[in-house]
Design a protein around this motif. Sequence first.
Motif, PDB file in Angstrom:
ATOM      1  N   ALA A 167     -13.590 -18.465  11.070  1.00 49.42           N
ATOM      2  CA  ALA A 167     -13.415 -19.192  12.324  1.00 49.42           C
ATOM      3  C   ALA A 167     -12.384 -18.538  13.229  1.00 49.42           C
ATOM      4  O   ALA A 167     -12.622 -18.313  14.405  1.00 49.42           O
ATOM      5  CB  ALA A 167     -12.991 -20.628  12.011  1.00 49.42           C
ATOM      6  N   ILE A 168     -11.221 -18.254  12.675  1.00 53.87           N
ATOM      7  CA  ILE A 168     -10.104 -17.825  13.515  1.00 53.87           C
ATOM      8  C   ILE A 168     -10.065 -16.308  13.678  1.00 53.87           C
ATOM      9  O   ILE A 168      -9.959 -15.793  14.775  1.00 53.87           O
ATOM     10  CB  ILE A 168      -8.772 -18.332  12.934  1.00 53.87           C
ATOM     11  CG1 ILE A 168      -8.782 -19.859  12.854  1.00 53.87           C
ATOM     12  CG2 ILE A 168      -7.604 -17.837  13.776  1.00 53.87           C
ATOM     13  CD1 ILE A 168      -7.549 -20.434  12.232  1.00 53.87           C
ATOM     14  N   GLN A 169     -10.145 -15.603  12.543  1.00 58.58           N
ATOM     15  CA  GLN A 169     -10.026 -14.147  12.622  1.00 58.58           C
ATOM     16  C   GLN A 169     -11.251 -13.529  13.274  1.00 58.58           C
ATOM     17  O   GLN A 169     -11.146 -12.619  14.069  1.00 58.58           O
ATOM     18  CB  GLN A 169      -9.853 -13.595  11.199  1.00 58.58           C
ATOM     19  CG  GLN A 169      -9.563 -12.110  11.146  1.00 58.58           C
ATOM     20  CD  GLN A 169      -8.099 -11.799  11.418  1.00 58.58           C
ATOM     21  OE1 GLN A 169      -7.234 -12.638  11.211  1.00 58.58           O
ATOM     22  NE2 GLN A 169      -7.808 -10.615  11.896  1.00 58.58           N
ATOM     23  N   PHE A 170     -12.422 -14.017  12.876  1.00 57.64           N
ATOM     24  CA  PHE A 170     -13.630 -13.375  13.384  1.00 57.64           C
ATOM     25  C   PHE A 170     -14.329 -14.180  14.475  1.00 57.64           C
ATOM     26  O   PHE A 170     -15.385 -13.778  14.939  1.00 57.64           O
ATOM     27  CB  PHE A 170     -14.607 -13.137  12.223  1.00 57.64           C
ATOM     28  CG  PHE A 170     -14.096 -12.139  11.226  1.00 57.64           C
ATOM     29  CD1 PHE A 170     -13.631 -12.530   9.989  1.00 57.64           C
ATOM     30  CD2 PHE A 170     -14.048 -10.796  11.553  1.00 57.64           C
ATOM     31  CE1 PHE A 170     -13.153 -11.611   9.078  1.00 57.64           C
ATOM     32  CE2 PHE A 170     -13.565  -9.863  10.655  1.00 57.64           C
ATOM     33  CZ  PHE A 170     -13.111 -10.269   9.417  1.00 57.64           C
ATOM     34  N   GLN A 171     -13.768 -15.307  14.836  1.00 53.04           N
ATOM     35  CA  GLN A 171     -14.270 -16.084  15.959  1.00 53.04           C
ATOM     36  C   GLN A 171     -15.750 -16.404  15.846  1.00 53.04           C
ATOM     37  O   GLN A 171     -16.510 -16.285  16.799  1.00 53.04           O
ATOM     38  CB  GLN A 171     -14.014 -15.320  17.271  1.00 53.04           C
ATOM     39  CG  GLN A 171     -12.536 -15.137  17.576  1.00 53.04           C
ATOM     40  CD  GLN A 171     -11.907 -16.454  17.989  1.00 53.04           C
ATOM     41  OE1 GLN A 171     -12.415 -17.141  18.863  1.00 53.04           O
ATOM     42  NE2 GLN A 171     -10.794 -16.813  17.361  1.00 53.04           N
ATOM     43  N   LEU A 172     -16.183 -16.809  14.658  1.00 54.56           N
ATOM     44  CA  LEU A 172     -17.595 -17.112  14.456  1.00 54.56           C
ATOM     45  C   LEU A 172     -17.844 -18.609  14.610  1.00 54.56           C
ATOM     46  O   LEU A 172     -16.922 -19.414  14.457  1.00 54.56           O
ATOM     47  CB  LEU A 172     -18.011 -16.657  13.050  1.00 54.56           C
ATOM     48  CG  LEU A 172     -17.924 -15.140  12.829  1.00 54.56           C
ATOM     49  CD1 LEU A 172     -18.013 -14.819  11.354  1.00 54.56           C
ATOM     50  CD2 LEU A 172     -19.038 -14.436  13.593  1.00 54.56           C
ATOM     51  N   PRO A 173     -19.083 -18.981  14.914  1.00 55.76           N
ATOM     52  CA  PRO A 173     -19.357 -20.416  15.072  1.00 55.76           C
ATOM     53  C   PRO A 173     -19.316 -21.172  13.754  1.00 55.76           C
ATOM     54  O   PRO A 173     -19.294 -20.568  12.685  1.00 55.76           O
ATOM     55  CB  PRO A 173     -20.775 -20.445  15.661  1.00 55.76           C
ATOM     56  CG  PRO A 173     -21.358 -19.124  15.349  1.00 55.76           C
ATOM     57  CD  PRO A 173     -20.236 -18.152  15.224  1.00 55.76           C
ATOM     58  N   TRP A 174     -19.372 -22.506  13.837  1.00 57.49           N
ATOM     59  CA  TRP A 174     -19.064 -23.328  12.665  1.00 57.49           C
ATOM     60  C   TRP A 174     -20.027 -23.138  11.505  1.00 57.49           C
ATOM     61  O   TRP A 174     -19.615 -23.103  10.349  1.00 57.49           O
ATOM     62  CB  TRP A 174     -18.996 -24.812  13.051  1.00 57.49           C
ATOM     63  CG  TRP A 174     -20.310 -25.414  13.438  1.00 57.49           C
ATOM     64  CD1 TRP A 174     -20.872 -25.407  14.671  1.00 57.49           C
ATOM     65  CD2 TRP A 174     -21.217 -26.115  12.593  1.00 57.49           C
ATOM     66  NE1 TRP A 174     -22.079 -26.044  14.646  1.00 57.49           N
ATOM     67  CE2 TRP A 174     -22.313 -26.498  13.389  1.00 57.49           C
ATOM     68  CE3 TRP A 174     -21.214 -26.463  11.231  1.00 57.49           C
ATOM     69  CZ2 TRP A 174     -23.390 -27.209  12.872  1.00 57.49           C
ATOM     70  CZ3 TRP A 174     -22.289 -27.165  10.720  1.00 57.49           C
ATOM     71  CH2 TRP A 174     -23.371 -27.535  11.553  1.00 57.49           C
ATOM     72  N   TYR A 175     -21.297 -22.948  11.818  1.00 52.35           N
ATOM     73  CA  TYR A 175     -22.225 -22.884  10.689  1.00 52.35           C
ATOM     74  C   TYR A 175     -22.051 -21.589   9.908  1.00 52.35           C
ATOM     75  O   TYR A 175     -22.294 -21.535   8.699  1.00 52.35           O
ATOM     76  CB  TYR A 175     -23.672 -23.073  11.146  1.00 52.35           C
ATOM     77  CG  TYR A 175     -24.041 -22.350  12.408  1.00 52.35           C
ATOM     78  CD1 TYR A 175     -23.946 -22.999  13.643  1.00 52.35           C
ATOM     79  CD2 TYR A 175     -24.486 -21.041  12.375  1.00 52.35           C
ATOM     80  CE1 TYR A 175     -24.272 -22.345  14.808  1.00 52.35           C
ATOM     81  CE2 TYR A 175     -24.813 -20.388  13.532  1.00 52.35           C
ATOM     82  CZ  TYR A 175     -24.707 -21.027  14.755  1.00 52.35           C
ATOM     83  OH  TYR A 175     -25.015 -20.384  15.900  1.00 52.35           O
ATOM     84  N   VAL A 176     -21.607 -20.523  10.584  1.00 52.24           N
ATOM     85  CA  VAL A 176     -21.324 -19.283   9.847  1.00 52.24           C
ATOM     86  C   VAL A 176     -20.066 -19.464   9.005  1.00 52.24           C
ATOM     87  O   VAL A 176     -19.992 -19.011   7.862  1.00 52.24           O
ATOM     88  CB  VAL A 176     -21.141 -18.093  10.807  1.00 52.24           C
ATOM     89  CG1 VAL A 176     -20.873 -16.821  10.022  1.00 52.24           C
ATOM     90  CG2 VAL A 176     -22.369 -17.918  11.673  1.00 52.24           C
ATOM     91  N   ALA A 177     -19.085 -20.137   9.601  1.00 52.01           N
ATOM     92  CA  ALA A 177     -17.844 -20.371   8.858  1.00 52.01           C
ATOM     93  C   ALA A 177     -18.122 -21.197   7.607  1.00 52.01           C
ATOM     94  O   ALA A 177     -17.578 -20.927   6.532  1.00 52.01           O
ATOM     95  CB  ALA A 177     -16.827 -21.078   9.746  1.00 52.01           C
ATOM     96  N   VAL A 178     -18.968 -22.214   7.749  1.00 52.51           N
ATOM     97  CA  VAL A 178     -19.310 -23.057   6.597  1.00 52.51           C
ATOM     98  C   VAL A 178     -19.987 -22.221   5.518  1.00 52.51           C
ATOM     99  O   VAL A 178     -19.688 -22.316   4.332  1.00 52.51           O
ATOM    100  CB  VAL A 178     -20.208 -24.224   7.037  1.00 52.51           C
ATOM    101  CG1 VAL A 178     -20.911 -24.835   5.848  1.00 52.51           C
ATOM    102  CG2 VAL A 178     -19.391 -25.268   7.760  1.00 52.51           C
ATOM    103  N   LEU A 179     -20.903 -21.369   5.952  1.00 50.46           N
ATOM    104  CA  LEU A 179     -21.584 -20.496   4.995  1.00 50.46           C
ATOM    105  C   LEU A 179     -20.587 -19.575   4.295  1.00 50.46           C
ATOM    106  O   LEU A 179     -20.639 -19.375   3.082  1.00 50.46           O
ATOM    107  CB  LEU A 179     -22.623 -19.666   5.758  1.00 50.46           C
ATOM    108  CG  LEU A 179     -23.774 -19.142   4.912  1.00 50.46           C
ATOM    109  CD1 LEU A 179     -24.508 -20.310   4.280  1.00 50.46           C
ATOM    110  CD2 LEU A 179     -24.728 -18.336   5.785  1.00 50.46           C
ATOM    111  N   ALA A 180     -19.662 -19.024   5.088  1.00 50.08           N
ATOM    112  CA  ALA A 180     -18.644 -18.140   4.510  1.00 50.08           C
ATOM    113  C   ALA A 180     -17.837 -18.884   3.458  1.00 50.08           C
ATOM    114  O   ALA A 180     -17.522 -18.349   2.396  1.00 50.08           O
ATOM    115  CB  ALA A 180     -17.735 -17.611   5.609  1.00 50.08           C
TER     116      ALA A 180
END
Lengths: 328, 377, 515
Positions: free
Chosen positions: B105-118
């Motif tokens: 979320a913060i370092q790579f500025q990705l949207p929420w569903y990618v963050a959840v997957l990560a």
Amino acid sequence: MNILIDIISSTVLFAVPLMLVALGGMFTERSGVINIALEGIMIVGALCSCLFMSYLDGIGYGPAHPLFSMLVAILIAAVAGGIFSLLLAFAAVNLKADQVIGGTALNILAPSLAIVITWAVQGQGETTILIPTWARITRATMGLGEGGGFVSDLIYKNLYLTTPIAFLVLILSIILLYKTRFGLRLRSCGEHPQAADSVGINVYKMRYAGVAISGVLAGVGGLAFTMAAGSGFQATVAGYGFLALAVMIFGNWKPVNILGASIFFALFKIIGSYSSALPFLPDFNNVNSSEYIYLMLPYVVTMIVLVLTSKRSAAPKAEGIPYDKGKR
Amino acid sequence: MNRIQELFARRGVKSIFASLLSIVIGLFIGLLLLFGFNAPYAVGGFFKILNTGFSSAYNFSKVLYQAAPLILTGLSVGFAFKTGLFNIGASGQYTMGAFFGLVAAIQFQLPWYVAVLAAMIGGAVWGLFPGLFKALFNVNEVITSIMFNWISLFLVNLLLANMPMMLANYWGAANPDRTASVATANSNALIPTLGLDKLLHSDYMNISIFLAIGVAVICYIILNKTTFGYELKACGYNRNASVYAGINAKRNIVLSMVIAGALAGLGGAISYLNGPVQYVIKKEILMMGFNGIPVALLAAANPIGIIFSGFFISYIQIGGNALQPEFSSEIINIIIAAIIYLSAVSLLIKELITRILRKKKKEELEALDQNGEGVAK
Amino acid sequence: MSEYIIEMIDITKEFPGVKANDDITLQIQKGEVHALLGENGAGKSTLMSVLFGLYQPDQGHIKIDGQPVEIRNPNDANALHIGMVHQHFKLVECFTVLENIILGVEPNDLGFLKKKEAREKVVSLSEKYGLSVDPDAVVSDITVGMQQRVEILKMLYRDNDILIFDEPTAVLTPQEINELMEIMRQFADEGKSILFISHKLNEIMAVADRCTVLRRGKCIGTVNTDDTTVEELSRMMVGRDVSFSVEKSETEIGDTVLSVRNMTASGASKKEAVRDVSFDVRGGEILCIAGIEGNGQSELIYALTGLDKINQGKVELCGQDITRATIRNRSKSGMSHIPEDRHKYGLILDFSLEQNLVLERYWQPEFQSRGFIKDGAVRQYAEGLIEKYDIRSGQGPVTDTRSMSGGNQQKAIVAREIDKNPELLVAVQPTRGLDVGAIEYIHKQLVAQRDAGKAVLLMSLELDEVMDVSDRILVMYEGEIVGEFDPDTTTVDELGLYMVGAKRQQAYQQKEAKA
């Protein structure tokens, strides 16, 4: 030279709680009960004895009679730990519950209980119980004057009453486990409780004894840890109870090996703090909060060791299985 | 009398009864503690525990907010239970999940569903280790998990300290001791609220509770309706027999822990990808993972039951927070510890019920016998 | 002075769901060898456990030497000089022989062990009765025969005069059985009283003075062995005339189904348990592997079925090489396995009956679609099997398998494995622990497979079963096949000689070399 003294005495200081608790764990597991609750028992032992020491400090008795006060504090830690461990014994032996779950319950109970009781005694929000200075044994405590040489510095650098007591416990453990009737019977309960039962040994009593011994030792270990950690009792023992389990497994459930394992693990923890002073250790200067690297090390080493030694395990065969007379 | 007896003979009912009994006794112990510590406020405190959760929309939203990760860590522990493993490492997996999610979320500025997957991947990786070590080297998963709980704590702290963009002070706050607020750093990474936050007047509320319930249902289906679930349970109940049947027990143990890890990791994500919450760097292990254990035990590891027990634990925790200043909120943890202790005893309670039922049945048969009506089959 | 040293009067003992002992009266004379006969589940072990203090009777009382006594635990029994050698040895594996003997009665000085005294006593007892043991050997390293001697020494060390043996000959070689019977007679001549539990009629006739027969928890009667016959004893035991042989018709022997060549396997231990073994099994025959327990038969089966690795050699099933195949693939190639230990391998006790019945098949398209189990198909299949094979259970397909009786659990396994219609059925100790009715039934199923032209590989420790059921017998000794026999032309005694390695067939060795 000073660094060597620091390292050796600190290693011994931190190895003592590990060894005490691991020996305690060994006694329970040898009787057939898995004791995950060592962490919680340590907290309870430390709580009671620190409260007691704080009380003695308040009434002035402590500073006047440091050695005797420490002895009583150690006894209180032992008794408190022993009583708390009976909860596990009851669940494991009488209620035939899953021993890991019972132990986990106690581990969650202990720190919460500690905080609640500390607030009740010291006032709200005051979670730290400070260790009085007279707990540490110095040349003055022993009635000796200034001076002494390398050896004296080494001994008195970080000396608490729990240290010599721990070595006494080690010797007594070896004798108890291998040279006495009690030890033979205890071991039989952990290996083959049906065999023990068939020759008239009361397996339930033996397991209670095993758990109680671990309670006593872990209680004292909790006190030893708190004194070693230096900043007073804060309702935690930072995972040392679990590390002691690893020491016990690494030590193959045998007292002398456990001594070696405790020193080994304590050494790793200490080396971390002295990494800058020791030229042959990596410095991690450009890494922030590099202390975490060394904090991780004992656990990583444990994992490697567990993987490598898993085949040779001498784990008591019947551990973790509640004993049921009715089953044939 | 007969219909009640028949009801209690069913396995599921016995479990529910045992759990309810543990809860009642646990709460009663709590009441005793309240009296012990501050008697005049005891009854009031007890009612606060019972009422606070429903007392306002805001409080209710906090209950739901906290129930979601509890349900997920409960599923993590429960899923592993069903397959014969004790996942005491849910805390470490939860931490890893939170870390991976926040970094995405913060370092790579990705949207929420990618963050959840990560986050799920992070948790899965952390669950892989105990599973792998157990399957390949037969190292007890409890010890491995405990070690990895601590390793994850220190590792995450170390990494965060060396990733300046992750910390709050990079984004304008004063303190470097915690991660940046996700709302400030990347609002795309916040779990969507779908207007629920306005509805309940709380910035804690989002769809996470529904995610958690959905995942619970999926777990239930996997365990009970699929061949995969059949194999996992077979391995858990009797590893030898599952090998005999041609099932790859080692692969299943590893998969089971990986899934458990992913579930806990998901819990971490939804805890932290939220408006008001930030990850604080300190040397204490996060309790959320451990609270998954009573959630799983109360529900006897049944995924649908976990939805309810997660809600219950969250409910009394919110009640516990309201106990201050007269009482320490730690009392709730004592109650939870008591509930865990008692549920370890649930087997005994179930046996007791079985024995009582058998006695009643015998008495009935004997009574019929005496009346000369012949022996009922 | 009573004429009886032991009297157990009107003993009743119940467990949940079963009355193990129902109003039993047993009277033992001093200095006699008294046998307790009954099928599995008749109540013999329970009765002896009551005598030894492991259980308390619900009703009834015990008299020793005319005096009423209460035996609440093994310590009380020991104080009355009663000792017991259990069927499953109660020895601590990692302790030495000496430590096991003294456990519970350790000579000590304020708690500290005094092993020297104990050692002297053990050595003298061992010499007196010819029970050779090594006091410092660790129990896990010694033979089963020596382990039993340790158990006997345990009793003698405690000055026991009343000695109970629970199925003592199950694990012994014929030689060792003879030695044991001599020792029992020696004890009896000295004035000790021997009680031994058995279901082996020949042994009872050979060594016992009197025999009490139990059936389904009740005492049927007590007879002098001199005045009775094997047939009468078995009738008392079973309640009906038992046919001692199985009905078998001639069949045509078909092609080779299983071919094993030069198999070497280690199993759990490091040393080779199976050494260079070769044999064939053909369609339409029942081949039996016989031998004393522990000579490699179990390891052979585990290697064959895939539960363990094969070090060297080759195995072919219906022409396909399955030496390195997975268990699933072996099953797909036509192998079925009724395992030795039904609770450990054969069933998942916490599953329902129907879940266990599809254990080998749940992955087939008939029972699942894209990973989802077809509950209806499973239910139907289970109901079919239950009916066809007469599997009794409390609630049909949804029964908790744990609650079923041993016999019906075994029937479920047999049903599952046979219904796969395998080319090769591997049956290991399929009738262990079952009552005569169930045994008859399972033998019928094995023969039916054979009559249908399939191959059956049977492994059994019961020589009666071996002689009755098989068409061909191979004897294994220390990991090797030492002889091939035709049950119609050989005798139990001849088999026994090969089983203990006293004889080896030259002809068989030559045959192997050619193949």
